[in-house]
Design a protein around this motif. Structure first.
Motif, PDB file in Angstrom:
ATOM      1  N   ARG A   1      10.262  -3.523 -22.479  1.00 52.43           N
ATOM      2  CA  ARG A   1       8.817  -3.474 -22.694  1.00 52.43           C
ATOM      3  C   ARG A   1       8.464  -3.881 -24.121  1.00 52.43           C
ATOM      4  NH1 ARG A   1       4.385  -1.459 -20.325  1.00 52.43           N
ATOM      5  NH2 ARG A   1       5.575  -0.549 -18.613  1.00 52.43           N
ATOM      6  N   ALA A   2       9.255  -3.418 -25.093  1.00 55.10           N
ATOM      7  CA  ALA A   2       8.954  -3.746 -26.490  1.00 55.10           C
ATOM      8  C   ALA A   2       9.071  -5.253 -26.732  1.00 55.10           C
ATOM      9  CB  ALA A   2       9.892  -2.980 -27.422  1.00 55.10           C
ATOM     10  N   GLY A   3      10.117  -5.838 -26.163  1.00 55.60           N
ATOM     11  CA  GLY A   3      10.285  -7.282 -26.346  1.00 55.60           C
ATOM     12  C   GLY A   3       9.162  -8.069 -25.710  1.00 55.60           C
ATOM     13  N   LEU A   4       8.752  -7.632 -24.508  1.00 57.43           N
ATOM     14  CA  LEU A   4       7.659  -8.326 -23.829  1.00 57.43           C
ATOM     15  C   LEU A   4       6.343  -8.155 -24.572  1.00 57.43           C
ATOM     16  CD1 LEU A   4       8.596  -7.370 -20.162  1.00 57.43           C
ATOM     17  CD2 LEU A   4       8.649  -9.659 -21.136  1.00 57.43           C
ATOM     18  N   ASP A   5       6.074  -6.931 -25.046  1.00 61.77           N
ATOM     19  CA  ASP A   5       4.835  -6.691 -25.793  1.00 61.77           C
ATOM     20  C   ASP A   5       4.809  -7.496 -27.087  1.00 61.77           C
ATOM     21  OD1 ASP A   5       3.951  -4.983 -23.859  1.00 61.77           O
ATOM     22  OD2 ASP A   5       4.574  -3.149 -24.892  1.00 61.77           O
ATOM     23  N   GLU A   6       5.977  -7.605 -27.732  1.00 62.84           N
ATOM     24  CA  GLU A   6       6.043  -8.377 -28.973  1.00 62.84           C
ATOM     25  C   GLU A   6       5.732  -9.853 -28.705  1.00 62.84           C
ATOM     26  OE1 GLU A   6       9.295  -9.660 -32.412  1.00 62.84           O
ATOM     27  OE2 GLU A   6       9.799  -8.117 -30.919  1.00 62.84           O
ATOM     28  N   MET A   7       6.290 -10.377 -27.604  1.00 62.20           N
ATOM     29  CA  MET A   7       6.035 -11.777 -27.268  1.00 62.20           C
ATOM     30  C   MET A   7       4.563 -11.994 -26.923  1.00 62.20           C
ATOM     31  SD  MET A   7       7.945 -14.260 -24.558  1.00 62.20           S
ATOM     32  CE  MET A   7       9.212 -14.633 -25.759  1.00 62.20           C
ATOM     33  N   ILE A   8       3.982 -11.042 -26.199  1.00 63.26           N
ATOM     34  CA  ILE A   8       2.561 -11.176 -25.848  1.00 63.26           C
ATOM     35  C   ILE A   8       1.699 -11.164 -27.091  1.00 63.26           C
ATOM     36  CG2 ILE A   8       0.652  -9.960 -24.740  1.00 63.26           C
ATOM     37  CD1 ILE A   8       2.660  -9.108 -22.569  1.00 63.26           C
ATOM     38  N   GLU A   9       2.005 -10.255 -28.033  1.00 63.33           N
ATOM     39  CA  GLU A   9       1.225 -10.175 -29.254  1.00 63.33           C
ATOM     40  C   GLU A   9       1.379 -11.443 -30.089  1.00 63.33           C
ATOM     41  OE1 GLU A   9      -1.554  -8.888 -31.693  1.00 63.33           O
ATOM     42  OE2 GLU A   9      -0.929  -7.877 -29.840  1.00 63.33           O
ATOM     43  N   ARG A  10       2.612 -11.976 -30.119  1.00 67.74           N
ATOM     44  CA  ARG A  10       2.856 -13.206 -30.852  1.00 67.74           C
ATOM     45  C   ARG A  10       2.070 -14.367 -30.235  1.00 67.74           C
ATOM     46  NH1 ARG A  10       7.910 -12.657 -30.928  1.00 67.74           N
ATOM     47  NH2 ARG A  10       8.474 -14.006 -29.193  1.00 67.74           N
TER      48      ARG A  10
END
Length: 559
Positions: free
Chosen positions: A411-420
């Motif tokens: 989830r953290a990796g996906l959220d980071e990519m979405i925010e980026r």
């Protein structure tokens, strides 16, 4: 009508033809033609050698079983005349009729129709030729009037088709579509599998068949090309009123709800050419049709709005992206190849790696290799080395499964990519940017109206008005271009968020042992949902990247 051979009526072949399957099945027209020909032959004293018919065959082609039989009989000799009820039974094209006449004359055979106007003299042949050309012209004019009539209906926003598209029914007037809830449920299911779950077309087809769902024609077997065409069809893509307004007439647009969304039925989207051909084979001469299908450019099509199918726009866009990158997992050597279908690519030329197998008495060996390098094409790629499939697949799954086994990291990796992606390298919030450009468009509209009012009052001259309107038009085009880019960026964000939720919902709840036990086909599906791309170097170094989640470059950077 005079006899063909000048020394008595002689032997005759009776020829009849109908062009439609309906006539061929009923046999009425064939029977009527043959009956008239028999009466005529008896009246003229001809001996009927053979009766030949061509059911369901077009006169626009010379490739017909019955006509081939007639030509063979004439070539064998002893035929005085070939009779038909009308001249167009032999051929629709005057040129074909001329070729048949010359061919038969070389064998001493005449070609005659009961409606011939001439008497066999040069003047008579000229008369028949002119009348044939006039008949051809009239057929062309009739076809053109039919085509224009259909185009007029389409421009009025009416659908002209023989059968309603899958997911729709005809309205009471049979000139528009209404949604068929049952069928559209199947369509939504297909789009969800392709767009949300990143399922391959062949897996979708298999799922539909296993679920007992039938095709639009009621057959149990689904065709992959039909599923692909459905995913690419604008009927199922929701369009805004502004998008629809650009492709329909003002009268059609005036009847639409500006707040609603619509699909698009295209008239003239493709052009079709059909040609009848024959080939000699072990079972004799075989007849078939060859088809050529060409996509027409958008400016040559006419769009008709249809009711919103209720499929989210992001599903449609994601499904189309899946189709563009969709290649069936290879099964060379009777195994599922986890990294086929464009996932594994050559680091030198970026071409998809192909699957290879090599059999020996005790076991089979499986490899991935660059499709260009292995084909000895050094001008494209110099990498010709084979790489063990089991090793590459194990290394790739180790990196991917580590992420799946850690829901927090996933989830953290996906959220980071979405925010980026949302920050867009400092471009700002897409929603705020969209509002700014929308306000700019509204301002352009207000200024345009103001300039037109000033021109009407004589305050602004014609030259000055043209310059100001040209500047406004440039601003409008820029704003619409930016809005379109923002829309695509927003849809990509929504797609990433959708894939995030799909990955978490499907796999985060599994225990590590269950993730390790996933089969090759399921692993391939996981890679598709991740948007995984694997670049393989000549030395075996493997670098992974993903649309949905990033992989650390040093994770599996070498073998």
């Amino acid at each position: 009508m005079p006899s063909a051979n000048g020394g008595g009526p002689g032997r005759a072949i009776l020829y009849a033809r109908v062009s439609t399957d309906e006539q061929a099945r009923s046999g009425y027209s064939l029977a009527q033609q043959m009956e008239a020909l028999r009466d005529y032959a008896a009246r003229e004293g001809y001996e009927v050698m053979e009766e030949v018919s061509d059911p369901g065959q077009s006169g626009a082609s010379m490739e017909r079983p019955g006509m081939d039989r007639v030509r063979d009989l004439v070539a064998a000799g002893g035929v005085a005349v070939v009779l038909a009820q009308d001249r167009d039974r032999f051929a629709r094209e005057p040129a074909y009729h001329y070729l048949l006449r010359r061919e038969f004359e070389e064998r001493g055979t005449a070609i005659r129709a009961m409606n011939d106007r001439g008497d066999g003299s040069p003047e008579g042949e000229l008369t028949d030729g002119i009348l044939d050309q006039l008949a051809k012209f009239e057929r062309a004019k009739t076809a053109e009037r039919t085509r224009r009539g259909k185009q007029r209906k389409v421009r009025e926003g009416k659908i002209v088709a023989s059968r309603a598209a899958f997911g729709f029914d005809y309205n009471a007037a049979r000139d528009g579509y209404v949604v068929s809830p049952e069928q559209m449920g199947v369509v939504r299911r297909i789009f969800r599998m392709a767009g949300v779950e990143r399922t391959t077309i062949y897996a979708i087809r298999r799922h539909l068949e296993e679920a007992g769902l039938t095709t639009p024609s009621g057959k149990p077997k689904w065709d992959a090309s039909f599923v692909r065409g459905l995913l690419l069809n604008d009927l199922y893509k929701p369009h805004t009123f502004e998008e629809i307004r650009r492709i329909v007439s003002p009268g059609v647009a005036a009847r639409l709800d500006p707040g609603a969304r619509y699909g698009v039925w295209w008239s003239g989207r493709r052009s079709f050419e059909r040609k009848r051909v024959s080939r000699d084979g072990p079972d004799g001469r075989q007849y078939k049709f060859e088809y050529k299908v060409k996509e027409r450019p958008p400016e040559d099509r006419i769009g008709v709005p249809v009711p919103d199918p209720g499929i989210p726009r992001e599903w449609v866009d994601a499904a189309r992206a899946t189709v563009r990158g969709n290649r069936r997992p290879a099964n060379a050597g009777r195994r599922e190849w986890e990294l086929s279908g464009g996932i594994l690519r050559c680091a030198e030329c970026n071409r998809a790696m192909s699957a290879r197998s090599h059999s020996k008495p005790k076991r089979d060996y499986f490899y991935y290799c660059c499709s260009a390098g292995a084909s000895d094409k050094p001008h494209i790629c110099t990498v010709s080395k084979n790489h063990r499939a089991e090793d590459l697949e194990a290394r790739t799954w180790e990196a991917a499964s580590e992420i799946l086994k850690d829901p927090g990291r996933l989830r953290a990796g996906l959220d980071e990519m979405i925010e980026r992606e949302r920050s867009g390298g400092g471009r700002g919030d897409p929603a705020a940017e969209a509002r700014t450009w929308a306000d700019r468009l509204a301002e352009v509209g207000r200024k345009r109206d103001g300039y037109l009012d000033l021109a009407a009052d004589g305050i602004v001259g014609r030259a000055e008005l043209r310059a100001k309107l040209a500047a406004l038009e440039e601003t409008r085009e820029t704003a619409e271009r930016e809005l379109d880019a923002l829309r695509r960026r927003t849809e990509r964000l929504e797609g990433i968020e959708r894939d995030r939720d799909g990955l978490i919902e499907t796999y985060a709840a599994l225990v590590p042992e269950a993730i390790d036990a996933l089969g090759s086909e399921e692993r391939h599906r996981v890679y598709k949902m991740m948007g995984l791309k694997a670049l393989l170097g000549a030395d075996g170094a493997l670098e992974l990247s993903g649309d949905v989640i990033g992989f650390p470059k040093n994770g599996i950077s070498s073998s």
